[in-house]
Design a protein around this motif. Structure first.
Motif, PDB file in Angstrom:
ATOM      1  N   THR A   1       0.831  -1.197   0.000  1.00 22.84           N
ATOM      2  CA  THR A   1       0.000   0.000   0.000  1.00 22.84           C
ATOM      3  C   THR A   1       0.865   1.247   0.000  1.00 22.84           C
ATOM      4  OG1 THR A   1      -1.730  -1.171   1.203  1.00 22.84           O
ATOM      5  CG2 THR A   1      -1.819   1.230   1.255  1.00 22.84           C
ATOM      6  N   ALA A   2       0.588   2.164  -0.920  1.00 26.57           N
ATOM      7  CA  ALA A   2       1.346   3.412  -1.010  1.00 26.57           C
ATOM      8  C   ALA A   2       0.945   4.339   0.140  1.00 26.57           C
ATOM      9  CB  ALA A   2       1.095   4.086  -2.346  1.00 26.57           C
ATOM     10  N   THR A   3       1.912   5.088   0.642  1.00 27.61           N
ATOM     11  CA  THR A   3       1.660   6.034   1.727  1.00 27.61           C
ATOM     12  C   THR A   3       2.287   7.375   1.378  1.00 27.61           C
ATOM     13  OG1 THR A   3       3.688   5.434   2.901  1.00 27.61           O
ATOM     14  CG2 THR A   3       1.696   4.219   3.490  1.00 27.61           C
ATOM     15  N   ARG A   4       1.960   8.364   2.178  1.00 28.27           N
ATOM     16  CA  ARG A   4       2.582   9.671   1.997  1.00 28.27           C
ATOM     17  C   ARG A   4       4.045   9.599   2.399  1.00 28.27           C
ATOM     18  NH1 ARG A   4      -0.159  13.993   5.747  1.00 28.27           N
ATOM     19  NH2 ARG A   4       1.287  15.297   4.639  1.00 28.27           N
ATOM     20  N   MET A   5       4.805  10.611   2.061  1.00 30.30           N
ATOM     21  CA  MET A   5       6.217  10.695   2.444  1.00 30.30           C
ATOM     22  C   MET A   5       6.335  11.689   3.585  1.00 30.30           C
ATOM     23  SD  MET A   5       8.292  10.825  -1.178  1.00 30.30           S
ATOM     24  CE  MET A   5       9.640  11.674  -0.415  1.00 30.30           C
ATOM     25  N   PRO A   6       7.228  11.431   4.501  1.00 34.72           N
ATOM     26  CA  PRO A   6       7.883  10.159   4.739  1.00 34.72           C
ATOM     27  C   PRO A   6       6.879   9.151   5.270  1.00 34.72           C
ATOM     28  CG  PRO A   6       8.459  11.699   6.491  1.00 34.72           C
ATOM     29  CD  PRO A   6       7.607  12.446   5.492  1.00 34.72           C
ATOM     30  N   PRO A   7       7.153   7.868   5.041  1.00 34.71           N
ATOM     31  CA  PRO A   7       6.197   6.853   5.487  1.00 34.71           C
ATOM     32  C   PRO A   7       6.181   6.731   7.007  1.00 34.71           C
ATOM     33  CG  PRO A   7       8.168   5.807   4.624  1.00 34.71           C
ATOM     34  CD  PRO A   7       8.311   7.284   4.375  1.00 34.71           C
ATOM     35  N   PRO A   8       5.079   6.229   7.554  1.00 36.33           N
ATOM     36  CA  PRO A   8       5.022   5.990   9.002  1.00 36.33           C
ATOM     37  C   PRO A   8       6.145   5.058   9.433  1.00 36.33           C
ATOM     38  CG  PRO A   8       2.862   5.712   7.985  1.00 36.33           C
ATOM     39  CD  PRO A   8       3.860   5.860   6.878  1.00 36.33           C
ATOM     40  N   PRO A   9       6.730   5.252  10.566  1.00 31.62           N
ATOM     41  CA  PRO A   9       6.281   6.116  11.650  1.00 31.62           C
ATOM     42  C   PRO A   9       6.819   7.541  11.561  1.00 31.62           C
ATOM     43  CG  PRO A   9       8.116   4.828  12.430  1.00 31.62           C
ATOM     44  CD  PRO A   9       7.859   4.413  11.001  1.00 31.62           C
ATOM     45  N   GLY A  10       7.428   7.924  10.429  1.00 35.26           N
ATOM     46  CA  GLY A  10       7.940   9.288  10.279  1.00 35.26           C
ATOM     47  C   GLY A  10       6.822  10.315  10.302  1.00 35.26           C
ATOM     48  N   ALA A  11       7.140  11.494  10.768  1.00 37.10           N
ATOM     49  CA  ALA A  11       6.159  12.574  10.813  1.00 37.10           C
ATOM     50  C   ALA A  11       6.098  13.267   9.451  1.00 37.10           C
ATOM     51  CB  ALA A  11       6.548  13.585  11.887  1.00 37.10           C
ATOM     52  N   PRO A  12       4.895  13.614   8.984  1.00 32.36           N
ATOM     53  CA  PRO A  12       4.773  14.338   7.717  1.00 32.36           C
ATOM     54  C   PRO A  12       5.487  15.682   7.784  1.00 32.36           C
ATOM     55  CG  PRO A  12       2.625  13.586   8.489  1.00 32.36           C
ATOM     56  CD  PRO A  12       3.608  13.351   9.598  1.00 32.36           C
ATOM     57  N   LEU A  13       5.942  16.162   6.625  1.00 33.91           N
ATOM     58  CA  LEU A  13       6.535  17.495   6.585  1.00 33.91           C
ATOM     59  C   LEU A  13       5.456  18.536   6.837  1.00 33.91           C
ATOM     60  CD1 LEU A  13       8.900  17.441   3.465  1.00 33.91           C
ATOM     61  CD2 LEU A  13       9.505  17.143   5.856  1.00 33.91           C
ATOM     62  N   CYS A  14       5.835  19.633   7.459  1.00 37.51           N
ATOM     63  CA  CYS A  14       4.883  20.719   7.678  1.00 37.51           C
ATOM     64  C   CYS A  14       4.632  21.423   6.339  1.00 37.51           C
ATOM     65  CB  CYS A  14       5.403  21.691   8.722  1.00 37.51           C
ATOM     66  SG  CYS A  14       6.887  22.601   8.223  1.00 37.51           S
ATOM     67  N   GLU A  15       3.537  22.130   6.262  1.00 37.94           N
ATOM     68  CA  GLU A  15       3.156  22.822   5.026  1.00 37.94           C
ATOM     69  C   GLU A  15       4.216  23.833   4.602  1.00 37.94           C
ATOM     70  OE1 GLU A  15       1.364  23.554   1.620  1.00 37.94           O
ATOM     71  OE2 GLU A  15       0.782  21.962   2.986  1.00 37.94           O
ATOM     72  N   GLU A  16       4.889  24.443   5.548  1.00 36.93           N
ATOM     73  CA  GLU A  16       5.944  25.419   5.228  1.00 36.93           C
ATOM     74  C   GLU A  16       7.081  24.751   4.436  1.00 36.93           C
ATOM     75  OE1 GLU A  16       8.996  27.453   8.120  1.00 36.93           O
ATOM     76  OE2 GLU A  16       7.086  28.532   8.199  1.00 36.93           O
ATOM     77  N   LYS A  17       7.493  23.570   4.844  1.00 39.07           N
ATOM     78  CA  LYS A  17       8.563  22.859   4.136  1.00 39.07           C
ATOM     79  C   LYS A  17       8.095  22.372   2.768  1.00 39.07           C
ATOM     80  CE  LYS A  17      11.230  21.618   8.155  1.00 39.07           C
ATOM     81  NZ  LYS A  17      11.803  20.562   8.979  1.00 39.07           N
ATOM     82  N   ILE A  18       6.856  21.917   2.687  1.00 34.45           N
ATOM     83  CA  ILE A  18       6.316  21.496   1.398  1.00 34.45           C
ATOM     84  C   ILE A  18       6.263  22.696   0.451  1.00 34.45           C
ATOM     85  CG2 ILE A  18       4.303  20.563   0.185  1.00 34.45           C
ATOM     86  CD1 ILE A  18       3.749  18.887   2.730  1.00 34.45           C
ATOM     87  N   ALA A  19       5.887  23.865   0.967  1.00 34.72           N
ATOM     88  CA  ALA A  19       5.836  25.082   0.150  1.00 34.72           C
ATOM     89  C   ALA A  19       7.222  25.444  -0.380  1.00 34.72           C
ATOM     90  CB  ALA A  19       5.241  26.233   0.950  1.00 34.72           C
ATOM     91  N   LEU A  20       8.268  25.199   0.402  1.00 32.69           N
ATOM     92  CA  LEU A  20       9.638  25.456  -0.069  1.00 32.69           C
ATOM     93  C   LEU A  20       9.988  24.534  -1.235  1.00 32.69           C
ATOM     94  CD1 LEU A  20      11.604  25.902   3.279  1.00 32.69           C
ATOM     95  CD2 LEU A  20      11.133  27.652   1.561  1.00 32.69           C
ATOM     96  N   ILE A  21       9.590  23.278  -1.135  1.00 32.05           N
ATOM     97  CA  ILE A  21       9.852  22.325  -2.218  1.00 32.05           C
ATOM     98  C   ILE A  21       9.054  22.726  -3.456  1.00 32.05           C
ATOM     99  CG2 ILE A  21       9.620  19.908  -2.934  1.00 32.05           C
ATOM    100  CD1 ILE A  21      10.103  19.215   0.091  1.00 32.05           C
ATOM    101  N   GLU A  22       7.810  23.143  -3.267  1.00 27.36           N
ATOM    102  CA  GLU A  22       7.001  23.613  -4.396  1.00 27.36           C
ATOM    103  C   GLU A  22       7.652  24.819  -5.071  1.00 27.36           C
ATOM    104  OE1 GLU A  22       2.349  22.761  -3.873  1.00 27.36           O
ATOM    105  OE2 GLU A  22       3.171  24.167  -2.409  1.00 27.36           O
ATOM    106  N   ALA A  23       8.161  25.750  -4.283  1.00 23.51           N
ATOM    107  CA  ALA A  23       8.818  26.939  -4.843  1.00 23.51           C
ATOM    108  C   ALA A  23      10.057  26.550  -5.640  1.00 23.51           C
ATOM    109  CB  ALA A  23       9.177  27.913  -3.724  1.00 23.51           C
ATOM    110  N   TRP A  24      10.822  25.581  -5.134  1.00 27.40           N
ATOM    111  CA  TRP A  24      12.009  25.099  -5.847  1.00 27.40           C
ATOM    112  C   TRP A  24      11.611  24.478  -7.183  1.00 27.40           C
ATOM    113  CZ3 TRP A  24      13.217  19.699  -6.382  1.00 27.40           C
ATOM    114  CH2 TRP A  24      14.458  19.447  -6.992  1.00 27.40           C
ATOM    115  N   ILE A  25      10.561  23.662  -7.176  1.00 28.10           N
ATOM    116  CA  ILE A  25      10.090  23.039  -8.419  1.00 28.10           C
ATOM    117  C   ILE A  25       9.605  24.134  -9.383  1.00 28.10           C
ATOM    118  CG2 ILE A  25       8.339  21.536  -9.440  1.00 28.10           C
ATOM    119  CD1 ILE A  25       8.515  19.867  -6.819  1.00 28.10           C
ATOM    120  N   LEU A  26       8.819  25.092  -8.874  1.00 28.86           N
ATOM    121  CA  LEU A  26       8.293  26.177  -9.699  1.00 28.86           C
ATOM    122  C   LEU A  26       9.422  26.983 -10.331  1.00 28.86           C
ATOM    123  CD1 LEU A  26       5.667  27.499 -10.611  1.00 28.86           C
ATOM    124  CD2 LEU A  26       5.808  28.979  -8.615  1.00 28.86           C
ATOM    125  N   ALA A  27      10.544  27.121  -9.613  1.00 25.86           N
ATOM    126  CA  ALA A  27      11.702  27.866 -10.129  1.00 25.86           C
ATOM    127  C   ALA A  27      12.551  27.040 -11.088  1.00 25.86           C
ATOM    128  CB  ALA A  27      12.556  28.356  -8.957  1.00 25.86           C
TER     129      ALA A  27
END
Length: 73
Positions: free
Chosen positions: A42-68
């Protein structure tokens, strides 16, 4: 960058300039992911459990990098 996702081959893992079409963003948010991983479990979000999901602020940084353009620098 520019490589098709094994879980959702219609999407690149990272599509430079297009975070909304980059599978990694789906994985980080746990939305729009495949039912099964490339290993058949079964596919899961990254990082997979038991890791904690990234906060929205960090995801936004990755999105900005991709957008750039997702430069490798």
């Amino acid at each position: 960058v520019g490589t098709a996702s094994k879980q959702r081959p219609e999407l690149s893992i990272i599509d430079p300039g297009k975070p909304e079409e980059s599978y990694i963003i789906n994985k980080l948010r746990g939305m729009g992911i495949a039912e099964k991983s490339s290993t058949g479990v079964t596919a899961t979000r990254m990082p997979p459990p038991p890791g904690a999901p990234l906060c929205e602020e960090k995801i936004a940084l990755i999105e900005a990098w991709i957008l750039a353009g997702a430069a490798n620098d």
